[in-house]
Design a protein around this motif. Structure first.
Motif, PDB file in Angstrom:
ATOM      1  N   GLU A  20      31.631  70.546  43.865  1.00 14.99           N
ATOM      2  CA  GLU A  20      30.538  71.169  43.115  1.00 14.99           C
ATOM      3  C   GLU A  20      29.317  70.257  43.101  1.00 14.99           C
ATOM      4  O   GLU A  20      28.202  70.693  43.356  1.00 14.99           O
ATOM      5  N   PHE A  21      29.533  68.978  42.800  1.00 15.80           N
ATOM      6  CA  PHE A  21      28.413  68.046  42.743  1.00 15.80           C
ATOM      7  C   PHE A  21      27.782  67.852  44.121  1.00 15.80           C
ATOM      8  O   PHE A  21      26.572  68.023  44.288  1.00 15.80           O
ATOM      9  N   THR A  51      30.091  68.483  34.981  1.00 20.70           N
ATOM     10  CA  THR A  51      29.540  68.597  36.328  1.00 20.70           C
ATOM     11  C   THR A  51      28.097  69.088  36.254  1.00 20.70           C
ATOM     12  O   THR A  51      27.216  68.552  36.922  1.00 20.70           O
ATOM     13  N   SER A  52      27.850  70.086  35.428  1.00 18.14           N
ATOM     14  CA  SER A  52      26.482  70.606  35.254  1.00 18.14           C
ATOM     15  C   SER A  52      25.558  69.535  34.682  1.00 18.14           C
ATOM     16  O   SER A  52      24.397  69.427  35.083  1.00 18.14           O
ATOM     17  N   ILE A  98      24.637  67.148  37.491  1.00 13.17           N
ATOM     18  CA  ILE A  98      23.703  67.791  38.426  1.00 13.17           C
ATOM     19  C   ILE A  98      22.312  67.827  37.802  1.00 13.17           C
ATOM     20  O   ILE A  98      21.317  67.494  38.454  1.00 13.17           O
ATOM     21  N   THR A 134      25.913  70.953  45.590  1.00 15.03           N
ATOM     22  CA  THR A 134      24.618  71.247  44.980  1.00 15.03           C
ATOM     23  C   THR A 134      23.486  70.519  45.693  1.00 15.03           C
ATOM     24  O   THR A 134      22.384  71.046  45.825  1.00 15.03           O
ATOM     25  N   PHE A 135      23.753  69.328  46.177  1.00 17.09           N
ATOM     26  CA  PHE A 135      22.731  68.531  46.859  1.00 17.09           C
ATOM     27  C   PHE A 135      22.862  68.576  48.378  1.00 17.09           C
ATOM     28  O   PHE A 135      22.207  67.805  49.081  1.00 17.09           O
TER      29      PHE A 135
END
Length: 154
Positions: free
Chosen positions: A135-136, A6-7, A10, A139-140
């Protein structure tokens, strides 16, 4: 949840030239049984794959396509064939070769993230759990309704 992947997605989206995400449909995942089927993308992603010069070819022939290099989940290399059909206003890509396990019925509803890097390689990520997807998107600053188009950096 795969925090490392996931990181990576991102980070790639933040650094890439352009990014796109969408939820995979049953048709995208091959549930229709059509061997020629592929993942349908919105027309808003057109310039992520084709230059204006390439799109001018549509005046002479209404269907254009090209191969694009892809890297899936940071480990699987493959080529994809992206096709634009001007008559139907359809943008579709197919994965060439084998080894990409993500287009099966169990991935229906998964989030596909495509990131074009500076070298023109597409890094693709597929997230199939709610935590990874949240999570993804979080973040945006996106909601699920804001997918199916290029990702706008906030």
């Amino acid at each position: 949840m795969n925090i490392i992947l996931t990181s990576a997605a991102i980070n790639a989206a933040g650094k890439g030239q352009s990014s796109y995400c969408k939820f995979l449909s049953a048709a995208d995942c091959g549930d229709g049984g059509d061997p020629e089927a592929g993942i349908h993308l919105s027309q808003s992603a057109l310039y992520m794959f084709f230059t204006i010069r390439e799109l001018r070819e549509c005046f002479r022939r209404p269907v254009i396509s090209k191969d694009i290099p892809m890297l899936w989940q940071r480990t699987i290399k493959a080529f994809g064939r992206i096709t634009w059909d001007e008559r139907r206003k359809d943008l579709c890509f197919r994965i060439c070769g084998s080894g990409v396990p993500f287009l099966r019925p169990e991935y229906t509803g998964a989030l596909l993230v495509m990131v074009k890097d500076a070298d023109g390689v597409f890094e693709n990520f597929v997230f199939n759990t709610d935590d990874e997807i949240q999570e993804f998107l979080g973040t945006f600053g996106m909601t699920p309704a804001e997918t199916g188009r290029p990702i706008k950096m906030i």
